[in-house]
Design a protein around this motif. Structure first.
Motif: not given
Length: 152
Positions: A30-34
């Motif tokens: 649901d949440i993408l951290i790069v």
């Protein structure tokens, strides 16, 4: 509860395989951290990136998929995984096996298959080879006759 995915990379000479990996990671939760590796981090294990950190992170921030983009200062990700409550970790398959230790933290680890073709390393080699050919072509030419003889 939201599934948080972390994708890690240098993202030098940004290309389609980078985009595919980031989009793949987005589809895992649901949440993408790069996490974008800093120049200092990259230089600790390989040649400096061609594109400076500030530009690489700006490129990734401009993409639709990431919810958050952060600097990555270390190759050891236990701290990041615990601080950010990461559920899944994605990295290119050139790092196969290196992050299996995160499974002990309850994190799913995915090694994204780059496959054959585009990579920053291959792009750098291609640019270098093309540059060398250009230099060779410009350096290897007949010397003109200043009196104009023989040019008829």
């Amino acid at each position: 509860m939201s599934q948080i995915v972390y994708v890690s990379g240098t993202f030098d000479l940004f290309h389609s395989n980078h985009l595919k990996m980031i989009n793949y990671a987005k589809g895992l939760g649901d949440i993408l951290i790069v996490g974008v590796s800093t120049d200092e981090l990259v230089c600790s294990y390989k040649n400096p990136p061609a594109v400076p950190f500030e530009e690489r992170i700006a490129i990734v921030e401009g993409l639709a998929a990431p919810d958050v983009v952060i600097p990555q200062h270390t190759l050891e990700h236990r701290g990041t995984v615990n601080k950010l409550n990461i559920d899944s970790f994605v990295i290119g398959d050139d790092w196969e096996g290196k992050y299996d230790y995160l499974k002990e933290e309850g994190v799913k680890v995915f090694y994204f298959p780059y496959g054959v073709g585009t990579s920053s390393t291959n792009l750098k080699k291609k640019i270098y080879e093309q540059y060398r050919a250009l230099i060779k072509q410009s350096d290897e030419h007949p010397i003109p006759d200043p009196e104009g003889k023989g040019n008829e």
